[in-house]
Design a protein around this motif. Structure first.
Motif, PDB file in Angstrom:
ATOM      1  N   PRO A   3       0.964  -1.260   0.154  1.00 20.39           N
ATOM      2  CA  PRO A   3       0.019   0.068   0.022  1.00 20.39           C
ATOM      3  C   PRO A   3       0.824   1.397   0.008  1.00 20.39           C
ATOM      4  N   LEU A   4       0.345   2.152  -0.573  1.00 25.36           N
ATOM      5  CA  LEU A   4       1.136   3.640  -0.434  1.00 25.36           C
ATOM      6  C   LEU A   4       0.718   4.139   0.776  1.00 25.36           C
ATOM      7  N   LEU A   5      -0.404   4.114   1.351  1.00 23.30           N
ATOM      8  CA  LEU A   5      -0.642   4.664   2.600  1.00 23.30           C
ATOM      9  C   LEU A   5      -1.458   3.647   3.269  1.00 23.30           C
ATOM     10  N   GLN A   6      -1.085   3.510   4.588  1.00 18.92           N
ATOM     11  CA  GLN A   6      -1.929   2.614   5.480  1.00 18.92           C
ATOM     12  C   GLN A   6      -2.170   3.379   6.784  1.00 18.92           C
ATOM     13  N   VAL A   7      -3.547   3.552   6.923  1.00 18.60           N
ATOM     14  CA  VAL A   7      -4.087   4.187   7.775  1.00 18.60           C
ATOM     15  C   VAL A   7      -4.520   3.253   9.112  1.00 18.60           C
ATOM     16  N   ARG A   8      -4.232   3.482  10.338  1.00 19.09           N
ATOM     17  CA  ARG A   8      -4.303   2.502  11.376  1.00 19.09           C
ATOM     18  C   ARG A   8      -5.082   3.216  12.551  1.00 19.09           C
ATOM     19  N   GLU A   9      -6.422   2.880  12.799  1.00 19.93           N
ATOM     20  CA  GLU A   9      -6.917   3.293  14.259  1.00 19.93           C
ATOM     21  C   GLU A   9      -6.715   4.735  14.454  1.00 19.93           C
ATOM     22  N   VAL A  10      -6.823   5.614  13.351  1.00 20.49           N
ATOM     23  CA  VAL A  10      -6.669   6.943  13.737  1.00 20.49           C
ATOM     24  C   VAL A  10      -7.892   7.716  14.332  1.00 20.49           C
ATOM     25  N   ALA A  11      -7.591   8.458  15.351  1.00 17.21           N
ATOM     26  CA  ALA A  11      -8.555   9.079  16.269  1.00 17.21           C
ATOM     27  C   ALA A  11      -8.269  10.456  16.397  1.00 17.21           C
ATOM     28  N   LYS A  12      -9.327  11.310  16.407  1.00 18.91           N
ATOM     29  CA  LYS A  12      -9.031  12.564  16.889  1.00 18.91           C
ATOM     30  C   LYS A  12     -10.408  13.265  17.722  1.00 18.91           C
ATOM     31  N   PHE A  13     -10.104  13.651  18.858  1.00 22.56           N
ATOM     32  CA  PHE A  13     -11.003  14.119  19.786  1.00 22.56           C
ATOM     33  C   PHE A  13     -11.159  15.690  20.213  1.00 22.56           C
ATOM     34  N   TYR A  14     -12.197  16.361  20.226  1.00 21.60           N
ATOM     35  CA  TYR A  14     -12.192  17.693  20.816  1.00 21.60           C
ATOM     36  C   TYR A  14     -12.935  17.931  21.920  1.00 21.60           C
ATOM     37  N   GLY A  15     -12.264  17.524  22.939  1.00 23.40           N
ATOM     38  CA  GLY A  15     -12.928  17.498  24.385  1.00 23.40           C
ATOM     39  C   GLY A  15     -13.690  16.081  24.410  1.00 23.40           C
ATOM     40  N   ALA A  16     -14.981  16.143  24.691  1.00 24.42           N
ATOM     41  CA  ALA A  16     -15.976  15.081  24.697  1.00 24.42           C
ATOM     42  C   ALA A  16     -16.251  14.824  23.248  1.00 24.42           C
ATOM     43  N   ARG A  17     -16.328  15.628  22.252  1.00 24.80           N
ATOM     44  CA  ARG A  17     -16.694  15.400  21.049  1.00 24.80           C
ATOM     45  C   ARG A  17     -15.671  14.629  20.231  1.00 24.80           C
ATOM     46  N   VAL A  18     -15.970  13.725  19.447  1.00 27.24           N
ATOM     47  CA  VAL A  18     -15.316  12.881  18.408  1.00 27.24           C
ATOM     48  C   VAL A  18     -15.183  13.508  17.119  1.00 27.24           C
ATOM     49  N   GLY A  19     -14.006  13.886  16.852  1.00 24.62           N
ATOM     50  CA  GLY A  19     -13.633  14.288  15.338  1.00 24.62           C
ATOM     51  C   GLY A  19     -13.594  13.139  14.310  1.00 24.62           C
ATOM     52  N   CYS A  20     -12.852  12.207  14.664  1.00 22.02           N
ATOM     53  CA  CYS A  20     -13.016  10.941  14.058  1.00 22.02           C
ATOM     54  C   CYS A  20     -12.329   9.913  14.878  1.00 22.02           C
ATOM     55  N   ARG A  21     -12.862   8.533  14.786  1.00 19.36           N
ATOM     56  CA  ARG A  21     -12.442   7.543  15.734  1.00 19.36           C
ATOM     57  C   ARG A  21     -12.322   6.259  14.987  1.00 19.36           C
ATOM     58  N   ASP A  22     -11.093   5.467  15.327  1.00 23.22           N
ATOM     59  CA  ASP A  22     -10.668   4.362  14.844  1.00 23.22           C
ATOM     60  C   ASP A  22     -11.064   4.079  13.308  1.00 23.22           C
ATOM     61  N   VAL A  23     -10.451   4.887  12.473  1.00 20.83           N
ATOM     62  CA  VAL A  23     -10.569   4.915  11.058  1.00 20.83           C
ATOM     63  C   VAL A  23      -9.149   4.134  10.583  1.00 20.83           C
ATOM     64  N   SER A  24      -9.403   3.262   9.907  1.00 18.98           N
ATOM     65  CA  SER A  24      -8.363   2.563   9.360  1.00 18.98           C
ATOM     66  C   SER A  24      -8.805   1.920   7.653  1.00 18.98           C
TER      67      SER A  24
END
Length: 256
Positions: A3-24
Motif C-alpha cells: 500500500p502507498l498509505l496505511q491508515v491504522r486506528e486514527v482518532a481525533k477528539f475535541y474534548g468530549a466530541r469525536v472528530g474521527c475515531r478508529d479509522v483504518s
C-alpha cells in the motif's frame, strides 16, 4: 503490492466530541479514495489528520516513502514532514486562496514549489511553470498575472498546477469543487480526472457531492459522527447502499 498509505486506528477528539475515531484503511498506488458525509461527519478532520495538518490523538499514518520505504508520518521530524509535503504529497484546498500566494504571479506560484525542492535555473523554472499552466488550461500570456486577476475556477486550476508540478504520488483534496458554479465544476472535474489517470496519482478526496466521487473515486468511505459506517467500491456503495445513513445520503440526492 505494498500500500502507498496505511491508515491504522486514527482518532481525533475535541474534548468530549469525536472528530474521527478508529479509522483504518489501505490506499494503493494509483487509487482514488473518496470520503463523504454531511457537515460535521468528521471527513475534514480525518483528512487533516492524514495530511499532517492536525495531530491525531491515536493511530498511525504509514506512507511508503521513496527512499526509506514505509514510515509513520506522525513520528517524522517536522523538516521531514515539510519535505514530504513539497515532494511526494500535495494538498488542494477548497478555497484556492488558502493554497496560493495571492501577491505572487501565476508562474511564480508554480515556480515556488520547484524552488522548494532545489530548482534554481530561472529559465527551466519558468518553462515548467508555463507548461503546467497549459496543462490546467491557463494561457501562457497569463503567466505573469497575479491570482487576484483570475476567476475562482482559474484560481483552483492554478492551485492544482502549483501542487502537481513536483510530481507528487499522493494528493489530498478538500472539497476541490466546492463553491464553484456547476459549469466550472464540470470542467475542473474533467481536468482532475485526466491528470489523475495521466500521472497515475493516488488521491484522497473529501466532498459532500456524490457526483464528484462517482466520477473520480475508485473506492468510497461514508462517515457519520466521526465513524466510518460504510466502505466499498464507489459504484457498489452508491448503487446498493447497505447502511441506513448511506441510503439517506443517496436518496436525498436522487430526490433533488
Amino acid at each position: 503490492m505494498t500500500p502507498l498509505l496505511q491508515v491504522r486506528e486514527v482518532a481525533k477528539f475535541y474534548g468530549a466530541r469525536v472528530g474521527c475515531r478508529d479509522v483504518s484503511f489501505d490506499l494503493y498506488p494509483g487509487e482514488v479514495m473518496g470520503i463523504v458525509g454531511e457537515s460535521g461527519s468528521g471527513k475534514s478532520t480525518l483528512l487533516g489528520c492524514l495530511a499532517g495538518h492536525l495531530a491525531p490523538d491515536a493511530g498511525e499514518v504509514i506512507f511508503d516513502t521513496a527512499v526509506d520505504g514505509p514510515r509513520d508520518t506522525l513520528r517524522m521530524s517536522e523538516p521531514e514532514r515539510r519535505m514530504l509535503g513539497r515532494t511526494d504529497w500535495a494538498f488542494v484546498h477548497q478555497h484556492a486562496r488558502d493554497g496560493l500566494r495571492m501577491g505572487v504571479s501565476a508562474g511564480g506560484n508554480v515556480g515556488e514549489r520547484l524552488m522548494a525542492v532545489g530548482a534554481r535555473h530561472y529559465g527551466d523554472i519558468r518553462s515548467a511553470a508555463v507548461d503546467w499552466l497549459g496543462r490546467v488550461e491557463i494561457a501562457e500570456d497569463r503567466v505573469d498575472d497575479r491570482p487576484t486577476a483570475f476567476s475562482g475556477g482559474m484560481q483552483q486550476r492554478l492551485q492544482i498546477a502549483r501542487n502537481l508540478v513536483t510530481g507528487p504520488r499522493l494528493v489530498f483534496m478538500d472539497e476541490p469543487t466546492g463553491g464553484l458554479d456547476v459549469s466550472v465544476q464540470a470542467r475542473l472535474l474533467d481536468l482532475l480526472r485526466g491528470l489523475v489517470r495521466e500521472m497515475g496519482l493516488s488521491a484522497i478526496i473529501v466532498t459532500h457531492d456524490l457526483a464528484v466521487v462517482r466520477l473520480l473515486a475508485d473506492r468510497l468511505m461514508v462517515m457519520k459522527d466521526g465513524h466510518v459506517v460504510e466502505t466499498g467500491l464507489t459504484d457498489q456503495v452508491l448503487d446498493d447502499p447497505q447502511h441506513g445513513y448511506t441510503q439517506l445520503l443517496v436518496s436525498s440526492v436522487l430526490q433533488v
